[in-house]
Design a protein around this motif. Structure first.
Motif, short mmCIF file in Angstrom:
data_model
loop_
_atom_site.label_atom_id
_atom_site.label_comp_id
_atom_site.label_asym_id
_atom_site.label_seq_id
_atom_site.Cartn_x
_atom_site.Cartn_y
_atom_site.Cartn_z
N VAL A 1 0.77 -1.05 0.08
CA VAL A 1 -0.14 0.03 0.08
C VAL A 1 0.88 1.16 0.12
CG1 VAL A 1 -1.91 1.27 1.21
CG2 VAL A 1 -1.62 -1.30 1.39
N GLY A 2 0.69 2.22 -0.99
CA GLY A 2 1.13 3.49 -0.84
C GLY A 2 1.34 4.10 -2.35
N GLU B 1 3.16 6.23 -3.38
CA GLU B 1 4.53 6.44 -3.76
C GLU B 1 5.18 5.24 -4.58
OE1 GLU B 1 3.74 5.67 -0.98
OE2 GLU B 1 5.22 4.40 -0.05
N ASP C 1 -2.85 5.16 -1.83
CA ASP C 1 -3.66 5.51 -0.52
C ASP C 1 -5.08 5.97 -0.98
OD1 ASP C 1 -1.09 4.97 0.81
OD2 ASP C 1 -0.17 6.76 -0.04
N GLY D 1 1.15 1.81 4.74
CA GLY D 1 -0.04 2.59 5.21
C GLY D 1 -0.40 2.48 6.69
N ASP E 1 -2.67 7.36 5.62
CA ASP E 1 -2.43 6.04 6.07
C ASP E 1 -3.56 5.41 6.19
OD1 ASP E 1 0.61 5.83 6.01
OD2 ASP E 1 0.48 7.33 7.37
MG MG Z 1 2.57 4.90 2.78
#
Ligand code: MG
Ligand code: AMP
Length: 429
Positions: free
Chosen positions: A10-11, A13, A46, A70, A77
């Motif tokens: 998760v993210g 980026e 996210d 996250g 998050d």
């Molecule tokens: Mg994150």
């Protein structure tokens, strides 16, 4: 009986060109060691709703689900919230985790911002996984099919938590399973020929699973088995792998997945106390580069010539101009002469040479683009092999290095076999 897992990194980026999800590789490695196969892996930004939907799907399909990242204190998050929504459970404040957080901030001598408290919320029924390297605890929740594990994103927090907290808990709920692999690295044949040859064997089994990977003339057959015990794994790998090995014979250059062709050639050269030089035209030094990739290659590699133009072939190596004129530079005769001259000039035991049309333009009617003549000069005389394969310039050049190294491997193997035969003969007398 076999358990499967999914991983969601998760993210947002991780969806940019700057960052790559590396955590899931480590999770996969640990799961494989437990006999669990990872069947789906996703990267999700996210986004609470998207993540929640993905979690629900994963829990329906698979036994284990790892959510990584996250878990921080900020608004972006979303893993805790998304997981709670997906499994229909509340997030409850853990007083114990609140105390851990407060203590950690006290130790750091920093006031704890309000939003940090979000990290003390656990899914109802989940167990907190302590995080000695950061603030966000992990979470471990037993589910209908197995378990869901939430781990923090920073690798230095994730790795120890995975190993020290998640794996021991999984061991308690997983059946005893073992995964073992057997690999063959092959060269000197095309991928479809390889598959035609060995598929009648491996197609009869779904355990082990068989994958064939390839890059310019370098083929990789990978058998992967999952059984209750290591012994069963070994027996199965033998049952399927041995007939494959027999069919492929000499074309297998190693069964060590990490051993390259240059490595194998290096071992053979060392063993024969032989040395090597190169005379490269279309490969422009790529063979020398591959050979010198290995530390200690000066023990057997003397150096090489890169003679790209006709004039250089004549001036540097001494290939007669008339020979080039009579046969063209891309010819059996010139490849042989290049290897012979390089061998004489350097004093090496063996010399390999290349001359060909790497493309995209050039070539002749009988020797189109992709044709390369590979010479090998040695104590047993000179050999020239012609290859002619399609593909772009990069592929043609890489293929040429592969076939050149393989030609040398064949020669060194034959030399070793005849030396062994002579030794046996002497022993009988
Ligand atoms: Mg994150
Ligand atoms: P997070 O737990 O989502 O706040 O992530 C914190 C940091 O951990 C990110 O900025 C990344 O640098 C790193 N990270 C998160 N997920 C991964 C991943 N799957 N692989 C490697 N690094 C990650």
């Amino acid at each position: 009986m076999n358990k499967n897992a999914e991983i969601i990194a998760v993210g947002s980026e991780l969806l940019t060109p700057e960052r790559v999800d590396t955590n899931s590789l480590l999770v996969t490695q640990q799961l494989n060691a437990l006999g669990v196969e990872v069947v789906v892996k996703q990267v999700i930004g996210d986004d609470r709703a998207m993540l929640s939907r993905a979690i629900r799907d994963a829990l329906e399909r698979s036994d284990l689900l790892f959510l990584i990242g996250g878990l921080g204190p900020t608004e972006d998050d979303v893993t805790r919230d998304a997981a709670a929504a997906a499994v229909g459970r509340k997030l409850v404040l853990s007083l114990e985790q609140e105390a851990v957080l407060l203590k950690r901030f006290r130790q750091l001598n920093k006031p704890m911002a309000e939003n940090n408290l979000r990290q003390a919320y656990l899914l109802e029924g989940a167990e907190a996984l302590p995080n000695p390297h950061g603030t966000a605890p992990g979470q471990y929740l037993i589910t209908a099919r197995g378990a869901m594990v939430l781990l923090p994103g920073p690798p230095r927090e994730m790795a120890p938590m995975l190993e020290n907290e998640a794996v021991p808990r999984l061991k308690l709920i997983l059946p005893r399973r073992c995964i073992k692999t057997r690999s063959f690295r092959i060269t000197g044949m095309g991928e479809s020929d390889l598959d035609k040859l060995i598929s009648p064997i491996y197609k009869r089994y779904d355990n082990p699973t068989t994958t064939i990977l390839f890059a310019a003339g370098d083929l990789f057959v990978h058998l992967r088995t999952r059984c209750a015990t290591e012994r069963e794994c070994c027996l199965l790998l033998r049952e399927v792998g041995d007939p494959i090995a027999e069919l492929l014979g000499e074309r297998v250059y190693t069964e060590d997945a990490n051993e390259t062709l240059e490595h194998v050639v290096a071992c053979l050269l060392r063993h024969a106390h032989a040395t090597l030089t190169t005379a490269e035209s279309c490969t422009g030094g790529l063979i020398a580069a591959r050979v010198t990739e290995l530390a200690g290659s000066s023990d057997y590699f003397m150096g090489g010539f890169v003679t790209y133009t006709d004039a250089q072939k004549t001036q540097v190596l001494g290939v007669p101009q008339q020979l080039i004129r009579a046969h063209t530079a891309v010819s059996r005769e010139v490849a042989g002469a290049m290897a012979e001259r390089a061998r004489e000039l350097s004093g090496a035991t063996y010399a390999v040479s290349t001359t060909g049309y790497a493309g995209p333009s050039g070539g002749s009617e009988c020797d189109p683009v992709g044709t390369v003549y590979i010479g090998l000069a040695g104590p047993q005389g000179t050999k020239v092999k012609r290859i002619s394969h399609g593909g772009d310039r990069h592929r043609v050049r890489m293929l040429a290095t592969q076939y050149a190294l393989d030609l040398l491997r064949g020669e060194l193997n034959a030399r070793e076999a005849s030396a062994a035969m002579a030794a046996r003969g002497a022993a009988r007398e």
